[in-house]
Design an enzyme around this catalytic site. Structure first.
Site, PDB file in Angstrom:
ATOM      1  N   ASP A   7       0.799  -1.058  -0.072  1.00 19.97           N
ATOM      2  CA  ASP A   7       0.036  -0.057  -0.186  1.00 19.97           C
ATOM      3  C   ASP A   7       0.881   1.332   0.116  1.00 19.97           C
ATOM      4  O   ASP A   7       1.572   1.584   1.124  1.00 19.97           O
ATOM      5  CB  ASP A   7      -0.782   0.075   1.155  1.00 19.97           C
ATOM      6  N   GLU A  67      -1.672  -1.811  -4.669  1.00 20.60           N
ATOM      7  CA  GLU A  67      -2.617  -0.780  -5.209  1.00 20.60           C
ATOM      8  C   GLU A  67      -2.541   0.336  -6.232  1.00 20.60           C
ATOM      9  O   GLU A  67      -1.456   0.814  -5.986  1.00 20.60           O
ATOM     10  CB  GLU A  67      -3.312  -0.546  -3.605  1.00 20.60           C
ATOM     11  N   ASP A 140      -2.188   1.146   7.217  1.00 22.73           N
ATOM     12  CA  ASP A 140      -1.298   0.882   6.103  1.00 22.73           C
ATOM     13  C   ASP A 140      -1.057  -0.321   5.822  1.00 22.73           C
ATOM     14  O   ASP A 140      -1.191  -0.937   4.932  1.00 22.73           O
ATOM     15  CB  ASP A 140      -0.147   1.940   5.952  1.00 22.73           C
TER      16      ASP A 140
END
Length: 165
Positions: A7, A67, A140
């Site tokens: 991420d 992502e 996160d």
């Protein structure tokens, strides 16, 4: 399969490593790569790349999942995020890892079943899917684990749909 989920963020890049057969998932490691908010972007990118290379060397994942950049209202933020994604993609490519890229909507749909899920809902489902008794230290890290879980379930779905009937 061992999957490294990432991420991306300039000051906090979450990572999560899972072992998965596509249905059951087990967390191996999770955390956050933190950089100094006052450091210039090239230094942050170098630190993130070094940390990702180290994680890949230590944990030997078989795939990476990252992502996609979301549509940020702040163009400068989106651009910085894109730079970090580039570093993550390069680190995975250097290690010869196949990479899955997923939008935040795809990740949330895969993990929570609802594309507009909150960070808290994602975190709760990640804890449930990984059967973690205690909470995760970071949203996160939870998001990175969610990306890895998304890759595992998507990969499993593709493999199942390609099996002969």
């Amino acid at each position: 399969m061992r999957i490294l989920g990432i991420d991306c963020g300039a000051e906090q890049t979450g990572y999560g490593l899972i072992e998965s057969d596509g249905r059951r998932h087990r967390m191996i490691a999770a955390g956050v790569i933190r950089t100094d908010a006052r450091a210039p972007l090239p230094q942050k990118l170098r630190e993130i790349a070094a940390a990702l290379r180290s994680l890949i060397a230590v944990h030997a994942p078989e795939a990476a999942a990252i992502e996609d950049v979301f549509c940020a209202s702040n163009m400068r933020t989106a651009l910085r995020l894109a730079h970090v994604r580039g570093v993550a993609l390069l680190s995975a490519a250097e290690a010869g890892l196949p990479v899955g890229e997923y939008s935040p909507l795809e990740v949330k749909m895969s993990v929570v079943g609802y594309g507009r899920a909150s960070k808290e809902q994602v975190m709760m489902m990640v804890r449930s899917l990984l059967e973690l008794g205690e909470g995760l230290d970071s949203a996160d890290a939870a998001d990175a684990l969610a990306v890895a879980i998304c890759h595992a379930t998507r990969r499993s779905g593709v493999a199942a749909s390609q099996e002969p009937s």
